[in-house]
Design a protein around this motif. Structure first.
Motif, PDB file in Angstrom:
ATOM      1  N   ASP A  90      -4.086   0.922  -3.052  1.00  0.00           N
ATOM      2  CA  ASP A  90      -3.760  -0.502  -3.024  1.00  0.00           C
ATOM      3  C   ASP A  90      -2.824  -0.800  -4.202  1.00  0.00           C
ATOM      4  N   TRP A 112      -1.461  -4.003  -4.442  1.00  0.00           N
ATOM      5  CA  TRP A 112      -1.487  -5.447  -4.716  1.00  0.00           C
ATOM      6  C   TRP A 112      -1.881  -5.639  -6.193  1.00  0.00           C
ATOM      7  N   TRP A 119       0.830  -1.194   0.000  1.00  0.00           N
ATOM      8  CA  TRP A 119       0.000   0.000   0.000  1.00  0.00           C
ATOM      9  C   TRP A 119       0.868   1.250   0.000  1.00  0.00           C
TER      10      TRP A 119
HETATM   11 FE   FE2 Z   1      -6.727  -5.174  -2.525  1.00  0.00          FE
END
Ligand code: FE2
Length: 203
Positions: free
Chosen positions: A167, A169, A134
């Motif tokens: 985010d 990811w 993050w």
């Molecule tokens: Fe996520």
């Protein structure tokens, strides 16, 4: 529930998946409906469900998700942290393009040398986060700062005030941008950050 001798036993909280603050298609074309349906309906939901399952097995004296994140470690921390981070991420995004204004813009000017410099630094930090994690705009020691965290970690757990997050990811951008994290970051930072939410967090 009747009052019994076990009433003083530790009672874990139960958490529901918070609804998205906007329809699934509201962030298009920056973030697609497909991504939001999967990201919120599957990934975020799984973190909430697993948090509840783990809390059933290992009761924890806590009322809020923040308290669970701050009091936990290992698998419970990873899931509760991700549950909190995702709720904060949805709130960090806006269907309408926004720019910081007023007192918040003055703080950005003072601490980053202007909005454009902030946007560049935020994108660079988020792009440089190795692997899953993050990027955060936070207030720490009276200054606005950019921080990055790995996996489920969050500045909130360390008592740092979070203003916005992105985010990074792969599940956040792979459907829409494949491996091009920089393109996702440029679009989100340029057109989808919720600066009104950041302002509320600064108060
Ligand atoms: Fe996520």
């Amino acid at each position: 529930m009747p009052t019994t001798a076990t009433a003083k036993a530790v009672q874990s909280p139960h958490f529901d998946l918070p609804p998205l603050p906007y329809p699934h298609a509201a962030l298009e074309p920056v973030i697609s409906r497909e991504t939001l349906e999967l990201h919120h309906g599957k990934h975020h939901k799984k973190y909430v469900d697993t948090t509840n399952e783990l809390l059933k097995k290992e009761p924890l004296q806590a009322r809020t998700l923040e308290e669970v994140v701050r009091a936990s470690q290992g698998k419970l921390f990873n899931n509760a942290g991700q549950a909190w981070n995702h709720d904060f991420y949805w709130k960090s995004l806006s269907p309408q393009p926004q720019r910081p204004a007023g007192a918040l813009l003055a703080r950005i000017d003072a601490d980053f040398g202007g909005y454009e410099r902030f946007a560049e630094a935020f994108a660079a930090a988020a792009a440089a986060q190795f692997g899953s994690g993050w990027a955060w705009l936070v207030e720490k020691d009276g200054k606005l700062q950019i921080q990055t965290t790995a996996n489920a970690e969050t500045p909130m757990a360390r008592g740092v005030r979070c203003l916005l997050t992105i985010d990074v990811w792969e599940h956040a951008y792979y459907i829409d941008y494949r491996n091009q994290r920089e393109r996702y970051l440029a679009a989100v930072i340029g057109e989808r950050l919720n600066w009104k939410f950041a302002e509320q967090n600064l108060r």
